[in-house]
Write a protein that holds these residues in place. Sequence first.
Motif, PDB file in Angstrom:
ATOM      1  N   ILE A 162      10.347  -0.289   5.457  1.00  9.65           N
ATOM      2  CA  ILE A 162      11.762  -0.643   5.607  1.00  9.65           C
ATOM      3  C   ILE A 162      11.925  -1.812   6.580  1.00  9.65           C
ATOM      4  O   ILE A 162      12.689  -2.752   6.314  1.00  9.65           O
ATOM      5  CB  ILE A 162      12.561   0.587   6.088  1.00  9.65           C
ATOM      6  CG1 ILE A 162      12.601   1.653   4.978  1.00  9.65           C
ATOM      7  CG2 ILE A 162      13.977   0.189   6.494  1.00  9.65           C
ATOM      8  CD1 ILE A 162      13.197   2.975   5.406  1.00  9.65           C
ATOM      9  N   ARG A 163      11.171  -1.776   7.690  1.00  5.35           N
ATOM     10  CA  ARG A 163      11.265  -2.876   8.655  1.00  5.35           C
ATOM     11  C   ARG A 163      10.767  -4.189   8.050  1.00  5.35           C
ATOM     12  O   ARG A 163      11.231  -5.272   8.426  1.00  5.35           O
ATOM     13  CB  ARG A 163      10.473  -2.538   9.919  1.00  5.35           C
ATOM     14  CG  ARG A 163      11.180  -1.567  10.846  1.00  5.35           C
ATOM     15  CD  ARG A 163      10.626  -1.621  12.247  1.00  5.35           C
ATOM     16  NE  ARG A 163       9.283  -1.094  12.322  1.00  5.35           N
ATOM     17  CZ  ARG A 163       8.972   0.166  12.574  1.00  5.35           C
ATOM     18  NH1 ARG A 163       9.939   1.054  12.784  1.00  5.35           N
ATOM     19  NH2 ARG A 163       7.717   0.561  12.634  1.00  5.35           N
ATOM     20  N   ALA A 164       9.814  -4.091   7.119  1.00  9.87           N
ATOM     21  CA  ALA A 164       9.299  -5.291   6.455  1.00  9.87           C
ATOM     22  C   ALA A 164      10.260  -5.802   5.383  1.00  9.87           C
ATOM     23  O   ALA A 164      10.040  -6.870   4.795  1.00  9.87           O
ATOM     24  CB  ALA A 164       7.934  -5.007   5.848  1.00  9.87           C
ATOM     25  N   GLY A 165      11.319  -5.043   5.112  1.00  8.70           N
ATOM     26  CA  GLY A 165      12.307  -5.460   4.118  1.00  8.70           C
ATOM     27  C   GLY A 165      11.814  -5.355   2.691  1.00  8.70           C
ATOM     28  O   GLY A 165      12.263  -6.096   1.812  1.00  8.70           O
ATOM     29  N   LEU A 166      10.892  -4.419   2.434  1.00 10.00           N
ATOM     30  CA  LEU A 166      10.303  -4.268   1.108  1.00 10.00           C
ATOM     31  C   LEU A 166      10.761  -2.978   0.442  1.00 10.00           C
ATOM     32  O   LEU A 166      10.907  -1.944   1.098  1.00 10.00           O
ATOM     33  CB  LEU A 166       8.777  -4.272   1.202  1.00 10.00           C
ATOM     34  CG  LEU A 166       8.125  -5.568   1.704  1.00 10.00           C
ATOM     35  CD1 LEU A 166       6.638  -5.338   1.950  1.00 10.00           C
ATOM     36  CD2 LEU A 166       8.339  -6.691   0.702  1.00 10.00           C
ATOM     37  N   THR A 167      10.954  -3.032  -0.867  1.00  8.51           N
ATOM     38  CA  THR A 167      11.229  -1.828  -1.637  1.00  8.51           C
ATOM     39  C   THR A 167       9.907  -1.217  -2.082  1.00  8.51           C
ATOM     40  O   THR A 167       8.856  -1.875  -2.075  1.00  8.51           O
ATOM     41  CB  THR A 167      12.071  -2.143  -2.879  1.00  8.51           C
ATOM     42  OG1 THR A 167      11.295  -2.966  -3.767  1.00  8.51           O
ATOM     43  CG2 THR A 167      13.357  -2.859  -2.499  1.00  8.51           C
ATOM     44  N   SER A 168       9.965   0.033  -2.494  1.00 13.46           N
ATOM     45  CA  SER A 168       8.765   0.698  -3.010  1.00 13.46           C
ATOM     46  C   SER A 168       8.208  -0.056  -4.214  1.00 13.46           C
ATOM     47  O   SER A 168       6.986  -0.217  -4.354  1.00 13.46           O
ATOM     48  CB  SER A 168       9.082   2.143  -3.397  1.00 13.46           C
ATOM     49  OG  SER A 168       9.504   2.886  -2.281  1.00 13.46           O
ATOM     50  N   SER A 169       9.094  -0.518  -5.076  1.00 12.79           N
ATOM     51  CA  SER A 169       8.666  -1.240  -6.279  1.00 12.79           C
ATOM     52  C   SER A 169       7.908  -2.515  -5.927  1.00 12.79           C
ATOM     53  O   SER A 169       6.885  -2.849  -6.556  1.00 12.79           O
ATOM     54  CB  SER A 169       9.875  -1.574  -7.153  1.00 12.79           C
ATOM     55  OG  SER A 169      10.514  -0.404  -7.585  1.00 12.79           O
ATOM     56  N   GLN A 170       8.388  -3.231  -4.927  1.00 17.72           N
ATOM     57  CA  GLN A 170       7.706  -4.457  -4.516  1.00 17.72           C
ATOM     58  C   GLN A 170       6.308  -4.171  -3.987  1.00 17.72           C
ATOM     59  O   GLN A 170       5.358  -4.900  -4.276  1.00 17.72           O
ATOM     60  CB  GLN A 170       8.544  -5.175  -3.446  1.00 17.72           C
ATOM     61  CG  GLN A 170       9.823  -5.790  -3.975  1.00 17.72           C
ATOM     62  CD  GLN A 170      10.712  -6.308  -2.868  1.00 17.72           C
ATOM     63  OE1 GLN A 170      10.823  -5.708  -1.801  1.00 17.72           O
ATOM     64  NE2 GLN A 170      11.360  -7.451  -3.115  1.00 17.72           N
ATOM     65  N   VAL A 171       6.173  -3.087  -3.229  1.00 18.72           N
ATOM     66  CA  VAL A 171       4.874  -2.743  -2.651  1.00 18.72           C
ATOM     67  C   VAL A 171       3.867  -2.367  -3.725  1.00 18.72           C
ATOM     68  O   VAL A 171       2.728  -2.850  -3.733  1.00 18.72           O
ATOM     69  CB  VAL A 171       5.025  -1.591  -1.635  1.00 18.72           C
ATOM     70  CG1 VAL A 171       3.653  -1.112  -1.153  1.00 18.72           C
ATOM     71  CG2 VAL A 171       5.859  -2.041  -0.446  1.00 18.72           C
ATOM     72  N   ARG A 223       3.830  -3.163  -6.830  1.00 18.37           N
ATOM     73  CA  ARG A 223       3.468  -4.319  -7.662  1.00 18.37           C
ATOM     74  C   ARG A 223       2.417  -5.178  -6.958  1.00 18.37           C
ATOM     75  O   ARG A 223       1.480  -5.668  -7.598  1.00 18.37           O
ATOM     76  CB  ARG A 223       4.711  -5.150  -7.982  1.00 18.37           C
ATOM     77  CG  ARG A 223       5.572  -4.580  -9.095  1.00 18.37           C
ATOM     78  CD  ARG A 223       6.479  -5.638  -9.698  1.00 18.37           C
ATOM     79  NE  ARG A 223       7.409  -6.167  -8.710  1.00 18.37           N
ATOM     80  CZ  ARG A 223       8.625  -5.668  -8.497  1.00 18.37           C
ATOM     81  NH1 ARG A 223       9.039  -4.616  -9.195  1.00 18.37           N
ATOM     82  NH2 ARG A 223       9.421  -6.217  -7.609  1.00 18.37           N
ATOM     83  N   LYS A 224       2.560  -5.344  -5.660  1.00 24.12           N
ATOM     84  CA  LYS A 224       1.593  -6.140  -4.906  1.00 24.12           C
ATOM     85  C   LYS A 224       0.204  -5.506  -4.931  1.00 24.12           C
ATOM     86  O   LYS A 224      -0.816  -6.194  -4.999  1.00 24.12           O
ATOM     87  CB  LYS A 224       2.049  -6.281  -3.447  1.00 24.12           C
ATOM     88  CG  LYS A 224       3.189  -7.265  -3.221  1.00 24.12           C
ATOM     89  CD  LYS A 224       3.599  -7.258  -1.762  1.00 24.12           C
ATOM     90  CE  LYS A 224       4.726  -8.241  -1.481  1.00 24.12           C
ATOM     91  NZ  LYS A 224       4.267  -9.638  -1.507  1.00 24.12           N
ATOM     92  N   LEU A 225       0.152  -4.175  -4.872  1.00 21.28           N
ATOM     93  CA  LEU A 225      -1.125  -3.462  -4.782  1.00 21.28           C
ATOM     94  C   LEU A 225      -1.625  -2.960  -6.131  1.00 21.28           C
ATOM     95  O   LEU A 225      -2.707  -2.376  -6.210  1.00 21.28           O
ATOM     96  CB  LEU A 225      -0.990  -2.281  -3.819  1.00 21.28           C
ATOM     97  CG  LEU A 225      -0.754  -2.652  -2.352  1.00 21.28           C
ATOM     98  CD1 LEU A 225      -0.461  -1.400  -1.523  1.00 21.28           C
ATOM     99  CD2 LEU A 225      -1.966  -3.384  -1.793  1.00 21.28           C
ATOM    100  N   LEU A 226      -0.826  -3.158  -7.185  1.00 23.54           N
ATOM    101  CA  LEU A 226      -1.173  -2.656  -8.527  1.00 23.54           C
ATOM    102  C   LEU A 226      -1.352  -1.141  -8.514  1.00 23.54           C
ATOM    103  O   LEU A 226      -2.256  -0.585  -9.142  1.00 23.54           O
ATOM    104  CB  LEU A 226      -2.450  -3.347  -9.056  1.00 23.54           C
ATOM    105  CG  LEU A 226      -2.398  -4.873  -9.146  1.00 23.54           C
ATOM    106  CD1 LEU A 226      -3.728  -5.419  -9.665  1.00 23.54           C
ATOM    107  CD2 LEU A 226      -1.240  -5.326 -10.044  1.00 23.54           C
ATOM    108  N   TRP A 227      -0.477  -0.451  -7.766  1.00 21.33           N
ATOM    109  CA  TRP A 227      -0.493   1.006  -7.691  1.00 21.33           C
ATOM    110  C   TRP A 227       0.559   1.572  -8.636  1.00 21.33           C
ATOM    111  O   TRP A 227       1.505   0.880  -9.033  1.00 21.33           O
ATOM    112  CB  TRP A 227      -0.151   1.488  -6.287  1.00 21.33           C
ATOM    113  CG  TRP A 227      -1.224   1.304  -5.254  1.00 21.33           C
ATOM    114  CD1 TRP A 227      -2.461   0.769  -5.430  1.00 21.33           C
ATOM    115  CD2 TRP A 227      -1.123   1.658  -3.875  1.00 21.33           C
ATOM    116  NE1 TRP A 227      -3.154   0.763  -4.247  1.00 21.33           N
ATOM    117  CE2 TRP A 227      -2.360   1.310  -3.274  1.00 21.33           C
ATOM    118  CE3 TRP A 227      -0.136   2.233  -3.084  1.00 21.33           C
ATOM    119  CZ2 TRP A 227      -2.620   1.521  -1.919  1.00 21.33           C
ATOM    120  CZ3 TRP A 227      -0.388   2.449  -1.742  1.00 21.33           C
ATOM    121  CH2 TRP A 227      -1.612   2.095  -1.172  1.00 21.33           C
ATOM    122  N   SER A 228       0.427   2.853  -8.936  1.00 24.15           N
ATOM    123  CA  SER A 228       1.501   3.547  -9.637  1.00 24.15           C
ATOM    124  C   SER A 228       2.589   3.866  -8.608  1.00 24.15           C
ATOM    125  O   SER A 228       2.293   4.065  -7.422  1.00 24.15           O
ATOM    126  CB  SER A 228       0.987   4.843 -10.262  1.00 24.15           C
ATOM    127  OG  SER A 228       0.640   5.772  -9.241  1.00 24.15           O
TER     128      SER A 228
END
Length: 292
Positions: A26-35, A37-42
């Motif tokens: 949250i402090r990084a201003g990222l949504t779960s979806s963005q994270v 996608r970056k890591l290619l995780w489910s």
Amino acid sequence: MITDMESATPALCRLQLGSELRQLRIRAGLTSSQVVRKLLWSPSKLTRLETGENSAVEPSDIMALCQIFEADPEMCELLKGYAVVTKTKREWWQSAVYRPVISPGFKAFLGLEATASSLHSYESDYVPGLLQTTDYVRAIHRRAYEGLTEEEVDRMVALRMTRQEVLRRDPPLKFVAILSEAVLLRQVGGPAVMRAQLAHIVEAAAAPNVRIQVIPFKAGAHRGMNGSFSTFQFRDPAALRPIVYLENMADHWVTRREADVELYEDAFADLQALAPGPEESLSMIRKAMKEH
């Protein structure tokens, strides 16, 4: 925040890790979806990490998240330490004795119970597990869970008795239980079993960390009529917010949604105000003993 990794339990580390990761995201201003996608995780992988539901956490996953969140080195090492504990230590209920009779949902409950500083429980139909006698446990599982072998029933009894150690640990779990009067009158296992069970509740209530109240039938409609529930509170509420636990015949689950937690905490407060105090409630229990 956990500072003593030697005494830290896997359950506490999973919960603390999830809370810290969510705050970092949250402090990084990222949504779960963005994270993811970056890591290619489910999406479910990050959800399980943030809710502390993974039985073990890979340190490499934590370092990848720390990099994305731009966490400072000290925080990265702390979170990696939490992950290592989940990989190298095992909770008592993860032994081969108990694993066959514990559902995934109930594992979450056991982790919360072992980690929480206090537990508030409303029960509409049976005595809470932390207050049950061995004969009462056997009677419940032979009737309510038909199909269990005697060996499985024995394991459930052992599991229930071991769970009760949280009331005697240092510091002990603070346990507040509100029971429907139906719990006192429902004859589980026969008259002798119920008399012994109710006597055990009275004895348990003598401990300073245990408080028992009973909702009498004459109280009429109340907010517990939709079913039993439990709420867990933790020593550091800023780091670990309260969690609600629910169950039915098919499953067990937890909810951390702020609105849900507030709803159940308000309901419990209403039930506490509606129920007679501990002394009058214990008198009701003693009277029920005579009726059995």
